[in-house]
Design a protein around this motif. Structure first.
Motif, PDB file in Angstrom:
ATOM      1  N   ALA A   7       3.797  -3.827   2.155  1.00  0.00           N
ATOM      2  CA  ALA A   7       3.610  -4.670   3.508  1.00  0.00           C
ATOM      3  C   ALA A   7       4.495  -5.764   3.780  1.00  0.00           C
ATOM      4  O   ALA A   7       5.086  -6.043   2.839  1.00  0.00           O
ATOM      5  N   ASP A  11       2.503  -7.775   9.196  1.00  0.00           N
ATOM      6  CA  ASP A  11       1.113  -6.855   9.098  1.00  0.00           C
ATOM      7  C   ASP A  11       0.009  -7.586   8.772  1.00  0.00           C
ATOM      8  O   ASP A  11      -1.171  -7.153   8.883  1.00  0.00           O
ATOM      9  N   VAL A  45       0.755  -0.622   2.847  1.00  0.00           N
ATOM     10  CA  VAL A  45       0.239  -0.235   3.866  1.00  0.00           C
ATOM     11  C   VAL A  45       0.668   1.321   4.629  1.00  0.00           C
ATOM     12  O   VAL A  45       1.809   1.872   4.182  1.00  0.00           O
ATOM     13  N   CYS A  55      -4.639   0.347   4.017  1.00  0.00           N
ATOM     14  CA  CYS A  55      -3.972  -0.619   3.239  1.00  0.00           C
ATOM     15  C   CYS A  55      -4.544  -0.689   1.933  1.00  0.00           C
ATOM     16  O   CYS A  55      -5.726  -0.173   1.849  1.00  0.00           O
TER      17      CYS A  55
END
Ligand code: COA
Length: 155
Positions: A7, A11, A45, A55
């Motif tokens: 990530a 995000d 993710v 996620c």
């Protein structure tokens, strides 16, 4: 085939929205935006068209212990293997870090059993694990199920 990536800061609002959409339905515990920023390096993710659709986070707890938490797949993308791919990415990272025992607390034990996690009595987990639990609104009446994955063990 879904692509799992680490990530990034942009995000975070989408991860927050995804997690809290399930929290609103009582399927997960809600998390504040601040906590997701603080733990962003824990997260993997899956993105689709620039949007985060799934996620999961691997959180190191101790020298040989980590937790997989905050696994969420957008409803319309469920049952297509995204969750399994995220767990595989977390387990790979745990292996790279040299961590052999990974636990989770969940309302979806069947999903984790499919990923070779086994049920465990919560009380068997080290006390360190409970640090976050003290902040949980449900503490001490935890109704989540604890499971553990031990690298190298056959299921
Ligand atoms: C639980 C969740 C993460 C599963 O993600 P997913 O992408 O749908 O799961 P996958 O498609 O990768 O499924 C992997 C396997 O688990 C099984 N599975 C997935 N969800 C399941 C469920 N709710 N009950 C039983 N089995 C389930 C699948 O059938 C599949 O089995 P297979 O390997 O035999 O084909 C997803 O449903 C979700 O985000 N739920 C809401 C949030 C939540 O409850 N998170 C729990 C973790 S804290």
């Amino acid at each position: 085939m879904y692509k799992v990536e680490k990530a990034r800061i942009p995000d975070v609002p989408q991860i927050h929205k995804l997690i809290n959409s399930f929290a609103d339905k009582g399927q997960m515990l809600a998390r504040p935006l601040s906590e997701i920023y603080e733990s962003i390096r824990d997260f993997f993710v899956i993105r689709e068209g620039g949007e985060v659709i799934a996620c999961a986070a691997l959180h190191v707890a101790w020298s040989d212990l980590a937790e997989i938490r905050l696994v969420a797949v957008a409803e319309e993308s469920q049952r297509k293997g995204a969750g399994a791919r995220l767990i595989a990415a977390c387990l790979k990272e745990a292996d790279e870090l040299g961590i052999a025992t990974i636990f989770c607390f969940t309302y979806r034990p069947e999903f984790f059993r499919k990923q070779r996690f086994s049920d465990i009595d919560k009380m068997e987990l080290p006390r360190k694990v409970w640090t976050d639990c003290f902040r949980c609104p449900k503490f001490p009446n935890c109704d989540e199920i604890a499971l553990v994955y031990r690298a190298g063990e056959k299921s």
